[in-house]
Design a protein around this motif. Structure first.
Motif, short mmCIF file in Angstrom:
data_model
loop_
_atom_site.label_atom_id
_atom_site.label_comp_id
_atom_site.label_asym_id
_atom_site.label_seq_id
_atom_site.Cartn_x
_atom_site.Cartn_y
_atom_site.Cartn_z
N TYR A 93 0.82 -1.19 -0.04
CA TYR A 93 -0.04 0.18 0.17
C TYR A 93 0.89 1.09 0.00
CZ TYR A 93 -3.33 -3.59 1.10
OH TYR A 93 -4.14 -4.83 1.00
N SER A 94 2.18 1.25 -0.59
CA SER A 94 2.87 2.45 -0.63
C SER A 94 2.49 3.26 -1.87
CB SER A 94 4.18 1.99 -0.84
OG SER A 94 4.99 3.06 -1.30
N LEU A 95 2.08 4.44 -1.55
CA LEU A 95 1.52 5.40 -2.58
C LEU A 95 2.54 5.87 -3.54
CD1 LEU A 95 -0.95 7.56 -0.47
CD2 LEU A 95 -1.58 5.77 -1.89
N THR A 96 3.66 6.07 -3.08
CA THR A 96 4.63 6.52 -4.36
C THR A 96 5.88 5.47 -4.69
OG1 THR A 96 5.99 7.61 -2.35
CG2 THR A 96 4.40 8.95 -3.44
N GLY A 97 6.02 4.52 -3.96
CA GLY A 97 7.08 3.66 -4.05
C GLY A 97 8.13 3.36 -2.80
N ALA A 98 8.52 2.15 -2.68
CA ALA A 98 9.28 1.84 -1.46
C ALA A 98 10.04 0.50 -1.86
CB ALA A 98 8.36 1.60 -0.39
N THR A 99 11.03 0.47 -1.04
CA THR A 99 11.83 -0.94 -1.33
C THR A 99 11.93 -1.60 0.20
OG1 THR A 99 13.15 -0.07 -3.00
CG2 THR A 99 13.99 -1.90 -1.86
N VAL A 115 10.49 -20.65 5.09
CA VAL A 115 10.17 -18.99 5.29
C VAL A 115 11.63 -18.28 4.32
CG1 VAL A 115 9.99 -17.08 6.63
CG2 VAL A 115 8.95 -19.40 7.18
N GLN A 116 11.28 -17.59 3.52
CA GLN A 116 12.40 -16.77 2.88
C GLN A 116 12.06 -15.12 2.81
OE1 GLN A 116 12.38 -19.57 -0.51
NE2 GLN A 116 14.83 -19.21 -0.33
N CYS A 117 12.96 -14.48 2.54
CA CYS A 117 12.74 -12.94 2.23
C CYS A 117 13.02 -12.49 1.09
CB CYS A 117 13.73 -12.19 3.25
SG CYS A 117 13.86 -12.60 4.88
N VAL A 118 12.00 -11.95 0.34
CA VAL A 118 12.29 -11.40 -1.22
C VAL A 118 12.40 -9.85 -1.05
CG1 VAL A 118 11.27 -11.31 -3.23
CG2 VAL A 118 10.48 -13.19 -1.89
N THR A 119 13.47 -9.28 -1.63
CA THR A 119 13.62 -7.94 -1.70
C THR A 119 12.93 -7.34 -2.68
OG1 THR A 119 15.98 -7.95 -0.63
CG2 THR A 119 15.51 -5.97 -1.72
N VAL A 120 12.02 -6.51 -2.52
CA VAL A 120 11.21 -5.96 -3.39
C VAL A 120 11.01 -4.47 -3.58
CG1 VAL A 120 8.53 -5.82 -3.90
CG2 VAL A 120 9.48 -7.80 -2.78
N ARG A 121 11.02 -3.91 -4.93
CA ARG A 121 11.07 -2.47 -5.08
C ARG A 121 9.84 -2.11 -5.72
NH1 ARG A 121 15.74 -0.83 -7.92
NH2 ARG A 121 14.68 -1.46 -9.78
N ARG A 122 9.20 -1.12 -5.18
CA ARG A 122 7.94 -0.55 -5.99
C ARG A 122 8.06 0.81 -6.21
NH1 ARG A 122 2.46 -2.78 -3.27
NH2 ARG A 122 3.15 -4.77 -2.78
N SER A 123 7.72 0.98 -7.53
CA SER A 123 7.83 2.40 -7.98
C SER A 123 6.78 2.85 -8.77
CB SER A 123 9.20 2.45 -8.94
OG SER A 123 9.02 1.47 -9.88
N GLY A 124 6.79 4.14 -8.83
CA GLY A 124 5.57 4.73 -9.58
C GLY A 124 4.48 5.25 -8.51
N PRO A 126 -0.29 5.60 -8.13
CA PRO A 126 -1.52 5.17 -8.64
C PRO A 126 -2.07 5.43 -9.90
CG PRO A 126 -1.65 5.51 -6.22
CD PRO A 126 -0.46 6.10 -6.77
N ILE A 127 -1.64 6.79 -10.13
CA ILE A 127 -2.24 7.40 -11.37
C ILE A 127 -1.33 6.85 -12.59
CG2 ILE A 127 -2.61 9.57 -12.59
CD1 ILE A 127 -2.89 10.89 -9.89
N SER A 128 -0.14 7.01 -12.65
CA SER A 128 0.97 6.46 -13.67
C SER A 128 0.92 4.88 -13.73
CB SER A 128 2.04 7.19 -13.87
OG SER A 128 2.91 6.96 -12.65
N GLY A 129 0.75 4.36 -12.56
CA GLY A 129 0.72 2.86 -12.37
C GLY A 129 2.05 2.71 -11.25
N ILE A 130 1.83 1.54 -10.88
CA ILE A 130 2.86 1.13 -9.70
C ILE A 130 3.60 -0.07 -10.34
CG2 ILE A 130 3.40 0.23 -7.47
CD1 ILE A 130 1.30 2.19 -6.45
N ASP A 131 4.89 -0.02 -10.41
CA ASP A 131 5.56 -1.33 -11.07
C ASP A 131 6.20 -1.87 -9.57
OD1 ASP A 131 5.49 -1.10 -13.63
OD2 ASP A 131 6.72 0.49 -13.53
N VAL A 132 6.21 -3.27 -9.85
CA VAL A 132 6.85 -4.24 -8.64
C VAL A 132 8.02 -5.01 -9.22
CG1 VAL A 132 6.36 -6.26 -7.23
CG2 VAL A 132 4.60 -4.46 -7.55
N THR A 133 9.03 -4.72 -8.75
CA THR A 133 10.38 -5.38 -8.97
C THR A 133 11.00 -6.15 -7.92
OG1 THR A 133 10.79 -3.28 -10.51
CG2 THR A 133 12.72 -4.92 -10.27
#
Length: 147
Positions: A93-99, A115-124, A126-133
């Motif tokens: 639920y990050s509005l602007t992006g986060a890692t 159980v494992q940890c996945v490093t995730v980056r969200r960018s973008g 809600p208007i232009s779209g949010i990318d998950v990497t």
């Protein structure tokens, strides 16, 4: 006439807000699907498939070595359908992006959970779209461990 125009504007505003909210909430499924595809590749022992799902991992010797170690780990090789038991994402639920590091508990029915940890980056946004990497995947951690 004025009343109809106001009603039409209110309906249009409602539809726009609903569309943006639906787009924003669907990002959680995008991350879950990406995590699931990564774990499925790991369970199959698919080194190339894992590298393809982790952005920049093939260019990082440390990341590639960790993926090689995960593929070689017999505890992570499983036949059958992978099921996600729990997914705790600090970027949710990050509005602007986060890692951040997502805690992911998974299993194949009939086997013990991992159980494992996945490093995730969200960018973008809600208007232009949010990318998950996806950026990295840890070795297994203790079942009650945190990321």
């Amino acid at each position: 006439m004025k009343r109809r125009l106001l009603i039409a504007l209110a309906v249009l505003l409602f539809l726009v807000v609903s569309g943006l909210l639906a787009r924003f909430l669907s990002i959680e499924n995008v991350e879950r699907d990406a995590d699931l595809a990564l774990i499925q590749a790991q369970a199959r022992g698919d080194y190339s498939g894992m590298l393809a799902r982790l952005h920049g991992c093939s260019a990082s010797p440390a990341c590639a070595a960790q993926i090689r170690a995960n593929v070689a780990n017999p505890r992570l090789r499983r036949a059958g359908a992978v099921k996600i038991l729990s997914l705790e994402s600090p970027t949710a639920y990050s509005l602007t992006g986060a890692t951040g590091r997502t805690r992911l508990a998974w299993t194949v029915i009939g086997t013990l959970p991992v159980v494992q940890c996945v490093t995730v980056r969200r960018s973008g946004n809600p208007i232009s779209g949010i990318d998950v990497t996806l950026l990295a995947l840890s070795p297994p951690i203790p079942n009650e461990g945190g990321c």
